[in-house]
Design a protein around this motif. Structure first.
Motif, PDB file in Angstrom:
ATOM      1  N   LYS A  43       3.164   3.059  -7.659  1.00 10.98           N
ATOM      2  CA  LYS A  43       1.981   3.236  -6.807  1.00 10.98           C
ATOM      3  C   LYS A  43       1.334   4.595  -7.071  1.00 10.98           C
ATOM      4  CE  LYS A  43       0.553   0.776  -4.173  1.00 10.98           C
ATOM      5  NZ  LYS A  43      -0.542  -0.212  -4.217  1.00 10.98           N
ATOM      6  N   TYR A  60      -2.385   5.379  -8.402  1.00 12.63           N
ATOM      7  CA  TYR A  60      -3.275   6.316  -7.711  1.00 12.63           C
ATOM      8  C   TYR A  60      -3.810   7.346  -8.701  1.00 12.63           C
ATOM      9  CZ  TYR A  60      -3.202   5.600  -2.619  1.00 12.63           C
ATOM     10  OH  TYR A  60      -3.419   5.150  -1.351  1.00 12.63           O
ATOM     11  N   SER A  70       0.850  -1.190   0.000  1.00 13.09           N
ATOM     12  CA  SER A  70       0.000   0.000   0.000  1.00 13.09           C
ATOM     13  C   SER A  70       0.888   1.242   0.000  1.00 13.09           C
ATOM     14  CB  SER A  70      -0.908   0.014   1.234  1.00 13.09           C
ATOM     15  OG  SER A  70      -0.149   0.246   2.398  1.00 13.09           O
ATOM     16  N   LEU A  71       0.293   2.372  -0.344  1.00 14.34           N
ATOM     17  CA  LEU A  71       1.026   3.636  -0.311  1.00 14.34           C
ATOM     18  C   LEU A  71       1.538   3.902   1.099  1.00 14.34           C
ATOM     19  CD1 LEU A  71       1.950   6.140  -1.888  1.00 14.34           C
ATOM     20  CD2 LEU A  71      -0.243   7.200  -1.323  1.00 14.34           C
TER      21      LEU A  71
END
Length: 166
Positions: A47, A51, A4-5
């Motif tokens: 990432k 997004y 995940s970020l």
């Protein structure tokens, strides 16, 4: 496994902290720098790209919903106008024929007196006790004065940042 970020951010911060750590622990700077390069050079840009792509897709969907809302609202207003015209025609017919009640299949249509409503003919002639005033802050004027260096009690400039995707 996709990180995940949040996980990527935490890992980068932890690696940077290891590099800055002066506690005397032996660290392999080369390994840490390689990991940082992996995170900063590959994982983070990928990432962020994902997004940005998803945010663009969401923006397009939001715009489509907004357009559909406008289209549906126009359709609703047109239907409301048609209903109001039909109701007006019924009322006019009942007035013209001096009819108070019409039995029409499963419907019963009646004409009845409405409760009195107020019509303002000259608002300047009304006594002050019947007037209301809405006061609203002029943010544009306040911002201009604050930017010009003037003090405005009860207000302050707030600076923030935002994400812009091109």
């Amino acid at each position: 496994m996709s990180l995940s970020l949040y996980d990527i951010t935490e890992s980068i911060l932890a690696l940077k902290e290891m590099l800055d750590d002066e506690s005397g622990w032996e660290i392999n700077e080369q390994d840490i720098n390689e990991q940082l390069d992996q995170y900063l050079g590959n994982l983070l840009p990928e990432k962020v790209s994902n997004y940005a792509a998803l945010m663009r897709e969401l923006s397009l969907t939001i715009d489509a919903f907004r357009e559909e809302e406008v289209r549906i609202a126009e359709k609703r207003k047109a239907m409301a106008r048609a209903k109001d015209k039909m109701q007006g025609r019924l009322l006019e017919m009942m007035r013209s024929l001096d009819v108070k009640r019409v039995e029409a299949g499963t419907f019963t249509v009646t004409r009845q007196a409405s409760s009195p409503s107020v019509s303002i003919i000259d608002s300047d002639a009304l006594p002050q006790e019947y007037m209301t005033v809405t006061v609203k802050a002029s943010k544009a004027s306040i911002k201009r004065d604050l930017l010009d260096g003037k003090s405005v009690p009860g207000a302050t400039l707030v600076e923030s940042d935002h994400v812009r995707i091109k």
